[in-house]
Design an enzyme around this catalytic site. Sequence first.
Site, PDB file in Angstrom:
ATOM      1  N   ASN A  96      54.181-122.064 -17.670  1.00 36.33           N
ATOM      2  CA  ASN A  96      55.269-121.982 -18.383  1.00 36.33           C
ATOM      3  C   ASN A  96      56.334-123.436 -18.868  1.00 36.33           C
ATOM      4  OD1 ASN A  96      55.043-119.273 -18.567  1.00 36.33           O
ATOM      5  ND2 ASN A  96      56.472-118.509 -17.215  1.00 36.33           N
ATOM      6  N   HIS A 176      67.369-118.679  -8.713  1.00 35.58           N
ATOM      7  CA  HIS A 176      66.936-117.287  -9.227  1.00 35.58           C
ATOM      8  C   HIS A 176      65.394-117.223  -8.704  1.00 35.58           C
ATOM      9  CE1 HIS A 176      66.122-113.755 -11.645  1.00 35.58           C
ATOM     10  NE2 HIS A 176      65.496-114.462 -12.487  1.00 35.58           N
TER      11      HIS A 176
HETATM   12  N1  APR Z   1      55.339-119.333 -28.384  1.00 33.24           N
HETATM   13  C1  APR Z   1      55.925-118.227 -28.565  1.00 33.24           C
HETATM   14  N2  APR Z   1      55.732-117.157 -27.808  1.00 33.24           N
HETATM   15  C2  APR Z   1      54.901-117.298 -26.842  1.00 33.24           C
HETATM   16  C3  APR Z   1      54.404-118.543 -26.449  1.00 33.24           C
HETATM   17  C4  APR Z   1      54.639-119.640 -27.370  1.00 33.24           C
HETATM   18  N3  APR Z   1      53.955-120.882 -27.074  1.00 33.24           N
HETATM   19  N4  APR Z   1      53.660-118.199 -25.280  1.00 33.24           N
HETATM   20  C5  APR Z   1      53.920-117.136 -25.093  1.00 33.24           C
HETATM   21  N5  APR Z   1      54.581-116.372 -26.031  1.00 33.24           N
HETATM   22  C6  APR Z   1      54.934-114.900 -25.976  1.00 33.24           C
HETATM   23  C7  APR Z   1      53.630-114.049 -25.636  1.00 33.24           C
HETATM   24  O1  APR Z   1      52.703-113.892 -26.696  1.00 33.24           O
HETATM   25  C8  APR Z   1      54.341-112.897 -25.165  1.00 33.24           C
HETATM   26  O2  APR Z   1      54.636-111.888 -26.284  1.00 33.24           O
HETATM   27  O3  APR Z   1      55.886-114.609 -24.746  1.00 33.24           O
HETATM   28  C9  APR Z   1      55.695-113.351 -24.799  1.00 33.24           C
HETATM   29  C10 APR Z   1      56.107-112.944 -23.373  1.00 33.24           C
HETATM   30  O4  APR Z   1      56.204-111.390 -23.169  1.00 33.24           O
HETATM   31  P1  APR Z   1      55.686-110.706 -21.766  1.00 33.24           P
HETATM   32  O5  APR Z   1      54.273-111.310 -21.501  1.00 33.24           O
HETATM   33  O6  APR Z   1      55.984-109.509 -22.102  1.00 33.24           O
HETATM   34  O7  APR Z   1      56.612-111.213 -20.862  1.00 33.24           O
HETATM   35  P2  APR Z   1      58.000-110.903 -20.423  1.00 33.24           P
HETATM   36  O8  APR Z   1      57.933-109.754 -19.404  1.00 33.24           O
HETATM   37  O9  APR Z   1      58.860-110.650 -21.789  1.00 33.24           O
HETATM   38  O10 APR Z   1      58.602-112.042 -19.876  1.00 33.24           O
HETATM   39  C11 APR Z   1      58.919-113.404 -20.237  1.00 33.24           C
HETATM   40  O11 APR Z   1      60.667-113.945 -18.891  1.00 33.24           O
HETATM   41  O12 APR Z   1      61.638-112.787 -17.090  1.00 33.24           O
HETATM   42  C12 APR Z   1      60.630-113.869 -17.478  1.00 33.24           C
HETATM   43  O13 APR Z   1      58.980-114.077 -15.875  1.00 33.24           O
HETATM   44  C13 APR Z   1      59.286-113.719 -17.101  1.00 33.24           C
HETATM   45  O14 APR Z   1      58.630-115.908 -17.697  1.00 33.24           O
HETATM   46  C14 APR Z   1      58.599-114.627 -18.158  1.00 33.24           C
HETATM   47  C15 APR Z   1      59.322-114.392 -19.214  1.00 33.24           C
END
Ligand code: APR
Length: 313
Positions: A96, A176
């Site tokens: 991340n 957190h």
């Molecule tokens: N640019 C744009 N979008 C991205 C990138 C990037 N470089 N890398 C990943 N993503 C997008 C993914 O394609 C995905 O659609 O981020 C989204 C993340 O969504 P989920 O996998 O559903 O994760 P989510 O449950 O939304 O959590 C996101 O928030 O609560 C925190 O720990 C959790 O770090 C996580 C974040």
Amino acid sequence: MAKISVIGAGNVGASCVEAMLHLNFCSEIVLLDIKEGIAEGKAMDMMQASKQYGSNTQIIGVTNDYSKTANSEVIIITSGMPRKPGMTREELIGVNAKIVTSVTENVLKYSPKAILMVIANPMDPMTYLALKKNNLPKNQVVGMGGQLDSSRFTYYLAQAIGCPMSDIECMVIGGHGDTTMIPLIRFATYKGIPVTEILSKEQCEKVVADTMVGGATLTKLLGTSAWYAPGMSAASMAKSIVMNENRVFPCCCYLEGQYGENDLCIGVPATLGKNGWEKILELNLNEEEKALFKKSADATRNTASILKEMNLV
Ligand code: APR
């Protein structure tokens, strides 16, 4: 009305947009994802629901086109890997940190003055990264974590007391993380009555323990981390910023001496208004709470030090 961008159209990002649609305070919301079509699809789906929400917010979905996010007042960063059952938030740092670095660089090209709200985990080090990597003024970057943890604290307190959640006031400060957050039971009230006068010591301890693993409990049930309460928490914080409401939220801010800490992003109560976080409230912690905060700060700083090892800050 405001323009807000949400980066990451996954569970949390999409829920946050939906919550903002409900709250109806934006003229435009841009939802951006790296995965082709996902943001466009979710945006279109939500637009088709919007009349029924009584909202005329324009929701625009884009794949990696940052020019569409130009002149946003707030940018909410949810892009990143979520937890799987058994994982800690801290374990996500390697993946991340790279995502948060590239995303913040991109959004700031088009909205240099936007308030950045970081949700991607581990949230406290990611907030520090967004701030330091981009040399931003401290108030411009805030992390969403404390508000979510406080919503979970509210839930467990209301369950234990057997009362509506609206009658509870409480806060979680510190990091957190499952072991770093500090649900402040001594400050929690049921309509102004300290909950410690209503619940037994054992009940209080159970509420605190359940709150601390609140996220992990959901991850176990869902197979991934939660999204409704995270999305809504971010939406109410964004509303306080753009409407200049100056409401108090437990959220992640850069400390310069407050709570005895320096050069650290961690959860404290702060007002949120048009300049981002505006004023940190210094609670009168007792010795035990101070020691918990120090321990939490040390652990959070330790995780953030990985960013230095990665040459990111
Ligand atoms: N640019 C744009 N979008 C991205 C990138 C990037 N470089 N890398 C990943 N993503 C997008 C993914 O394609 C995905 O659609 O981020 C989204 C993340 O969504 P989920 O996998 O559903 O994760 P989510 O449950 O939304 O959590 C996101 O928030 O609560 C925190 O720990 C959790 O770090 C996580 C974040």
